[in-house]
Design a protein around this motif. Sequence first.
Motif, PDB file in Angstrom:
ATOM      1  N   ASP A 107      -2.596  -7.358  -8.339  1.00 37.59           N
ATOM      2  CA  ASP A 107      -2.514  -5.897  -8.364  1.00 37.59           C
ATOM      3  C   ASP A 107      -2.684  -5.325  -6.960  1.00 37.59           C
ATOM      4  O   ASP A 107      -3.615  -4.575  -6.680  1.00 37.59           O
ATOM      5  N   PHE A 108      -1.768  -5.721  -6.083  1.00 38.76           N
ATOM      6  CA  PHE A 108      -1.777  -5.259  -4.699  1.00 38.76           C
ATOM      7  C   PHE A 108      -0.337  -4.986  -4.252  1.00 38.76           C
ATOM      8  O   PHE A 108       0.593  -5.622  -4.753  1.00 38.76           O
ATOM      9  N   PRO A 109      -0.153  -4.077  -3.310  1.00 32.17           N
ATOM     10  CA  PRO A 109       1.205  -3.791  -2.820  1.00 32.17           C
ATOM     11  C   PRO A 109       1.733  -4.914  -1.932  1.00 32.17           C
ATOM     12  O   PRO A 109       0.983  -5.804  -1.512  1.00 32.17           O
ATOM     13  N   ASP A 110       3.015  -4.855  -1.637  1.00 29.88           N
ATOM     14  CA  ASP A 110       3.629  -5.800  -0.718  1.00 29.88           C
ATOM     15  C   ASP A 110       2.974  -5.704   0.662  1.00 29.88           C
ATOM     16  O   ASP A 110       2.522  -4.632   1.078  1.00 29.88           O
ATOM     17  N   ARG A 111       2.919  -6.840   1.353  1.00 29.87           N
ATOM     18  CA  ARG A 111       2.479  -6.890   2.746  1.00 29.87           C
ATOM     19  C   ARG A 111       1.095  -6.270   2.952  1.00 29.87           C
ATOM     20  O   ARG A 111       0.868  -5.508   3.874  1.00 29.87           O
ATOM     21  N   ALA A 112       0.170  -6.631   2.087  1.00 29.53           N
ATOM     22  CA  ALA A 112      -1.175  -6.038   2.142  1.00 29.53           C
ATOM     23  C   ALA A 112      -2.215  -6.952   2.775  1.00 29.53           C
ATOM     24  O   ALA A 112      -3.280  -6.483   3.175  1.00 29.53           O
ATOM     25  N   GLU A 137       3.879 -14.935  -5.419  1.00 26.20           N
ATOM     26  CA  GLU A 137       3.115 -13.694  -5.453  1.00 26.20           C
ATOM     27  C   GLU A 137       2.247 -13.584  -4.197  1.00 26.20           C
ATOM     28  O   GLU A 137       2.103 -12.503  -3.614  1.00 26.20           O
ATOM     29  N   ARG A 140       4.500 -12.471  -1.494  1.00 23.10           N
ATOM     30  CA  ARG A 140       4.806 -11.036  -1.589  1.00 23.10           C
ATOM     31  C   ARG A 140       3.737 -10.176  -0.948  1.00 23.10           C
ATOM     32  O   ARG A 140       4.040  -9.231  -0.212  1.00 23.10           O
ATOM     33  N   VAL A 141       2.459 -10.487  -1.208  1.00 22.83           N
ATOM     34  CA  VAL A 141       1.380  -9.613  -0.729  1.00 22.83           C
ATOM     35  C   VAL A 141       0.988  -9.901   0.717  1.00 22.83           C
ATOM     36  O   VAL A 141       0.221  -9.143   1.302  1.00 22.83           O
ATOM     37  N   LYS A 143       1.408 -10.124   4.759  1.00 23.91           N
ATOM     38  CA  LYS A 143       2.124  -9.471   5.844  1.00 23.91           C
ATOM     39  C   LYS A 143       3.046 -10.498   6.513  1.00 23.91           C
ATOM     40  O   LYS A 143       2.837 -11.709   6.371  1.00 23.91           O
TER      41      LYS A 143
END
Length: 274
Positions: A107-112, A137, A140-141, A143
């Motif tokens: 439950d985190f945005p992309d590049r976090a 996944e 995805r998250v 950077k």
Amino acid sequence: MPQNKLISSDIDAFYAGAAEDKRLTYGLGPLELERNQELIARHLPAKSGVIMDVGGGPGVYAEWLAGLGHTVHLIDPVHKHIQQAQKRAAKLKKPFKSMLGEARQLDFPDRAADVVILHGPLYHLQKKEDRLKAMQEAYRVLKPNGVLLGFAINHTVSTLTGLLNGMIHDPQFYAMCLSELQTGIHNPPASWPGILPEAFFHKPNELLEEVKEAGFSSLELFAVEGMIWLDSKYFESRSNPEKKAAMMNLLKTNEQNRELLAFSPHMMVCGRKN
């Protein structure tokens, strides 16, 4: 499915009854902790970064990472672990955040994140497609140029342990070892309660191939405990500073020797996001 729909009932029950918060304080736990911290530290941002500790359990590593000045998010599918982690964090001057969750859907945005640590998903997800989902996944998250650090259990560990202590001669334990060596699938026999529940134990090259398939590059693979635990007087040797130093030197100088990786109970794979 169990009430906790993030994981199987067997895994949930195992960790609900286990003292995971104390596991790294006895047996080979101190060696695992020491080595994991050493290996992780090599790949951390030079300055404060965002780290996701996925499958972080009761927060032993999250506490350490937060203490180094990083922003740490611990994600785990076991309710008991999240409760323990939150209790641990509440006592810290530099706390970390904990949330119930599962590696295949973060439950985190992309590049976090700067770093994603997979501490349990690679061995508690028996199906390759599920392990790939967890790694994708993580990709995805992360950077750009972010780092994945994944921990896996070696396909040889039960067999080596069984040979050392005689358990290999139990027919059901023997059958479990054969399965792990041939397929990687680990399902403990009912006659051996307390053994890690359903899991997947990797071959070194197989682990590298999966991480590569998930999109990561600049791959490296490290032995965590290496072969030094096979010392017939390991605990006596570890308590002697000179002998411990010699053993740790043996471990570190051979940590990426592919021909010796099969002797290490755990492995850490490192990959970078392009």
